[in-house]
Design a protein around this motif. Structure first.
Motif, mmCIF file in Angstrom:
data_model
loop_
_atom_site.group_PDB
_atom_site.id
_atom_site.type_symbol
_atom_site.label_atom_id
_atom_site.label_comp_id
_atom_site.label_asym_id
_atom_site.label_seq_id
_atom_site.Cartn_x
_atom_site.Cartn_y
_atom_site.Cartn_z
ATOM 1 N N ALA A 1 0.825 -1.207 0.000
ATOM 2 C CA ALA A 1 0.000 0.000 0.000
ATOM 3 C C ALA A 1 0.860 1.257 0.000
ATOM 4 O O ALA A 1 0.579 2.224 -0.718
ATOM 5 C CB ALA A 1 -0.929 -0.005 1.212
ATOM 6 N N ALA A 2 1.923 1.233 0.807
ATOM 7 C CA ALA A 2 2.792 2.408 0.890
ATOM 8 C C ALA A 2 3.555 2.635 -0.406
ATOM 9 O O ALA A 2 3.691 3.774 -0.876
ATOM 10 C CB ALA A 2 3.759 2.256 2.065
ATOM 11 N N LEU A 3 4.051 1.547 -1.015
ATOM 12 C CA LEU A 3 4.778 1.691 -2.276
ATOM 13 C C LEU A 3 3.858 2.195 -3.376
ATOM 14 O O LEU A 3 4.206 3.120 -4.127
ATOM 15 C CB LEU A 3 5.400 0.354 -2.678
ATOM 16 C CG LEU A 3 6.295 0.397 -3.926
ATOM 17 C CD1 LEU A 3 7.580 1.162 -3.646
ATOM 18 C CD2 LEU A 3 6.618 -1.012 -4.414
ATOM 19 N N ALA A 4 2.677 1.621 -3.482
ATOM 20 C CA ALA A 4 1.729 2.055 -4.508
ATOM 21 C C ALA A 4 1.314 3.507 -4.311
ATOM 22 O O ALA A 4 1.010 4.212 -5.281
ATOM 23 C CB ALA A 4 0.498 1.149 -4.495
ATOM 24 N N SER A 5 1.327 3.966 -3.077
ATOM 25 C CA SER A 5 0.939 5.353 -2.792
ATOM 26 C C SER A 5 1.979 6.352 -3.268
ATOM 27 O O SER A 5 1.706 7.553 -3.323
ATOM 28 C CB SER A 5 0.695 5.524 -1.288
ATOM 29 O OG SER A 5 -0.400 4.736 -0.853
ATOM 30 N N THR A 6 3.187 5.867 -3.613
ATOM 31 C CA THR A 6 4.217 6.779 -4.124
ATOM 32 C C THR A 6 4.156 6.925 -5.639
ATOM 33 O O THR A 6 4.926 7.698 -6.214
ATOM 34 C CB THR A 6 5.628 6.279 -3.731
ATOM 35 O OG1 THR A 6 5.904 5.028 -4.368
ATOM 36 C CG2 THR A 6 5.741 6.102 -2.222
ATOM 37 N N LEU A 7 3.258 6.192 -6.292
ATOM 38 C CA LEU A 7 3.094 6.348 -7.738
ATOM 39 C C LEU A 7 2.512 7.718 -8.063
ATOM 40 O O LEU A 7 1.809 8.315 -7.235
ATOM 41 C CB LEU A 7 2.151 5.270 -8.282
ATOM 42 C CG LEU A 7 2.735 3.867 -8.516
ATOM 43 C CD1 LEU A 7 1.602 2.892 -8.859
ATOM 44 C CD2 LEU A 7 3.766 3.885 -9.637
ATOM 45 N N PRO A 8 2.764 8.214 -9.266
ATOM 46 C CA PRO A 8 2.131 9.473 -9.674
ATOM 47 C C PRO A 8 0.615 9.376 -9.543
ATOM 48 O O PRO A 8 0.023 8.309 -9.696
ATOM 49 C CB PRO A 8 2.566 9.622 -11.137
ATOM 50 C CG PRO A 8 3.833 8.832 -11.237
ATOM 51 C CD PRO A 8 3.676 7.678 -10.302
ATOM 52 N N SER A 9 -0.010 10.491 -9.273
ATOM 53 C CA SER A 9 -1.465 10.515 -9.050
ATOM 54 C C SER A 9 -2.252 10.088 -10.290
ATOM 55 O O SER A 9 -3.438 9.765 -10.189
ATOM 56 C CB SER A 9 -1.905 11.912 -8.614
ATOM 57 O OG SER A 9 -1.548 12.875 -9.600
ATOM 58 N N SER A 10 -1.601 10.079 -11.458
ATOM 59 C CA SER A 10 -2.291 9.661 -12.680
ATOM 60 C C SER A 10 -2.608 8.171 -12.679
ATOM 61 O O SER A 10 -3.462 7.706 -13.440
ATOM 62 C CB SER A 10 -1.442 10.009 -13.909
ATOM 63 O OG SER A 10 -0.155 9.411 -13.817
ATOM 64 N N TRP A 11 -1.908 7.400 -11.838
ATOM 65 C CA TRP A 11 -2.170 5.969 -11.751
ATOM 66 C C TRP A 11 -3.415 5.720 -10.912
ATOM 67 O O TRP A 11 -3.579 6.282 -9.831
ATOM 68 C CB TRP A 11 -0.986 5.248 -11.121
ATOM 69 C CG TRP A 11 0.148 4.959 -12.062
ATOM 70 C CD1 TRP A 11 1.109 5.837 -12.476
ATOM 71 C CD2 TRP A 11 0.442 3.710 -12.689
ATOM 72 N NE1 TRP A 11 1.991 5.218 -13.322
ATOM 73 C CE2 TRP A 11 1.613 3.904 -13.473
ATOM 74 C CE3 TRP A 11 -0.140 2.452 -12.666
ATOM 75 C CZ2 TRP A 11 2.198 2.890 -14.225
ATOM 76 C CZ3 TRP A 11 0.430 1.426 -13.407
ATOM 77 C CH2 TRP A 11 1.579 1.647 -14.178
ATOM 78 N N ARG A 12 -4.266 4.840 -11.411
ATOM 79 C CA ARG A 12 -5.410 4.387 -10.633
ATOM 80 C C ARG A 12 -5.012 3.076 -9.959
ATOM 81 O O ARG A 12 -4.548 2.148 -10.628
ATOM 82 C CB ARG A 12 -6.617 4.167 -11.544
ATOM 83 C CG ARG A 12 -7.876 3.799 -10.785
ATOM 84 C CD ARG A 12 -9.059 3.786 -11.719
ATOM 85 N NE ARG A 12 -10.276 3.448 -11.017
ATOM 86 C CZ ARG A 12 -11.466 3.377 -11.595
ATOM 87 N NH1 ARG A 12 -11.571 3.622 -12.895
ATOM 88 N NH2 ARG A 12 -12.531 3.071 -10.888
#
Length: 480
Positions: free
Chosen positions: A29-40
């Motif tokens: 969850a933490a790693l995915a939260s560092t993706l650019p906001s354009s990622w769903r």
């Protein structure tokens, strides 16, 4: 329904996080939260014996873009239907190694399969070759230090695997400075790190004058120390520290309460052992998000936990206890040269430490611009948009064929395995595995001439001896 015309639009990219245990939920969850906001991004938890309780799930997702309400628990058999609906460009397999080996083939057989990503939620030094083997059917393995990338690449090359590794910053280190410690490479001092490159850091007295930070936090680890007497010994040191500092709380921070599962089984619970040390009132056991505990912490102590890195990122002094050895089995080899190792005598006296800057630069505190995992992920996604990704063959197959695969599935799913073949494989496999382990133990004794080697462990005032087997990497270290 999703608009398929957006498949080649970077703004419409989708990532599915599939997690199992509490630590993997937290990391994924933490790693995915560092993706650019354009990622769903969507997160699901696989039903298994180690799935987190509602409380653990809430704690694991604290501070991420996910909530416990949005994180669905799904059965492995229902994964295909979820993939059909969400149609992710990439899937982050935030799972223990053997579970990756079960789930990855199910995703690989899909037409125009998604990019498969895996990784680890914490310290992975020493780099265990088996950890790469478990993840050989993923396109990208995310690591968190330059040292990890070097060692895992060397393992993959030796195994003949063309695995791609990427560097990320441990997502729990949100408090780390943007320009971490690259200056250490030039032996230049940096204000972002308490110590100076090339100079051994001295022990620092506990700052006790900050009213907002009064707690001394002990971050537990399920696997180490493993022996009951070692845990009681450690609790005794914490109790003595609490007696000497009656105005401060000494918090034993646990990952789970009784009845809750963890990534690793914990044989001796600290709360159960507490009565043996006659604890003062200010020695307490608490669960909850680590970030919450560190917000009121004045210092942190551990035997081996990523929490020490979180503390360093916040500028807190820390101590990594080495009384019980520095070895692969203790999962603390990575801290050699860090300046953070010390004894329970140091703990009792309040001699906490700051980390060496050169060590930090090579271990988890690289500069932000050095992280390349998002770029590498997007490169794989772009390649997939042009040509379907090839299947990744399982070069190092486990013996036993279909029955072995069914056994591994049952081992990961436990009572959540609905297959008849899994029941059959379990009935045959458990006795067979027990027999193999007995033969291996017997062979090991014969090789050692019937007598175990011994290795001294440091403790203030006394010495224990343990089998040389304790220095070897545990088989399930690759599962974390």
């Amino acid at each position: 329904m999703f608009d398929r015309s957006r498949a080649t639009d970077a703004g419409g990219r989708r990532l599915l996080v599939i997690a199992d245990s509490d630590s993997y939920v937290k990391w994924g969850a933490a790693l995915a939260s560092t993706l650019p906001s354009s990622w769903r991004v969507q997160l699901v938890v696989l039903a298994s014996p180690v799935q987190p309780s509602p409380t653990q799930l809430r704690h694991a997702l604290a501070g991420t873009r996910f909530s416990a309400a949005s994180a669905r628990v799904v059965h492995l058999d229902d994964l295909d239907g979820l993939l059909d609906v969400f149609d992710p460009h990439a899937v982050l397999l935030s799972l223990r190694g053997p579970f990756v080996r079960v789930v990855a083939p199910l995703l690989e057989r899909r037409a125009n399969r998604p990019v498969l990503v895996s990784g680890f939620p914490g310290l992975t030094i020493p780099a265990v070759p088996k950890a790469v083997v478990y993840r050989e059917q993923t396109d990208l393995i995310v690591l968190h230090s330059r040292r990890e990338v070097r060692e895992f690449r060397a393992n993959a090359a030796e195994l003949g695997l063309g695995t791609t590794f990427a560097l990320a910053t441990l997502p729990f280190l949100a408090g780390a400075p943007a320009e971490a410690t690259d200056a250490a490479a030039d032996a230049a001092p940096t204000p972002d790190v308490v110590s100076t490159a090339g100079v051994a850091p001295a022990a620092s007295a506990l700052p006790v004058d900050a009213p907002a930070r009064t707690d001394l936090v002990f971050a537990t680890q399920a696997k180490v120390p493993a022996a009951r007497e070692d845990r009681v010994h450690l609790l005794g040191a914490l109790a003595e520290l609490a007696r000497r500092r009656p105005d401060q709380r000494v918090v034993v921070k646990v990952r789970a309460r009784r009845g809750e599962a963890q990534t690793h089984d914990e044989t001796f619970d600290y709360a159960d052992l507490m009565p043996e040390v006659d604890p003062p009132a200010n020695l307490v056991v608490e669960d909850g998000p680590m970030a919450e505990k560190l917000a009121t912490a004045v210092a942190l102590v551990t035997v081996s936990s990523t929490a020490v890195l979180e503390a360093v990122a916040l500028g807190l002094p820390a101590l990594v206890i080495d009384d019980y050895g520095v070895s692969s089995a203790m999962i603390n080899i990575v801290f050699e040269g860090s300046g953070l190792l010390g004894s329970t005598a140091d703990l009792v006296d309040g001699r906490f430490r700051t980390a060496d800057a050169a060590w930090l630069a090579d271990n988890y505190f690289h500069a932000v611009q050095a992280a390349d995992w998002v770029r590498r992920l997007e490169s794989f996604v772009e390649a997939r948009e042009l040509v379907p990704l090839r299947r990744l063959p399982r070069r190092r197959d486990l013996s036993g064929g279909v029955l072995r695969s069914a056994f591994e599935r049952r081992r990961m799913l436990g009572e959540h395995d609905r297959s008849l073949l899994g029941t059959l494989a379990w009935g045959v496999g458990v006795p067979a595995r027990g027999a193999v382990r007995r033969v291996r133990r017997l062979r090991s004794r014969i090789v050692r001439g019937g007598a175990p080697d011994v290795v001294s462990q440091r403790r203030p005032g006394w010495t224990t001896e343990t089998s040389a087997d304790a220095r070897r990497v545990p088989l399930d270290m690759a599962e974390v």
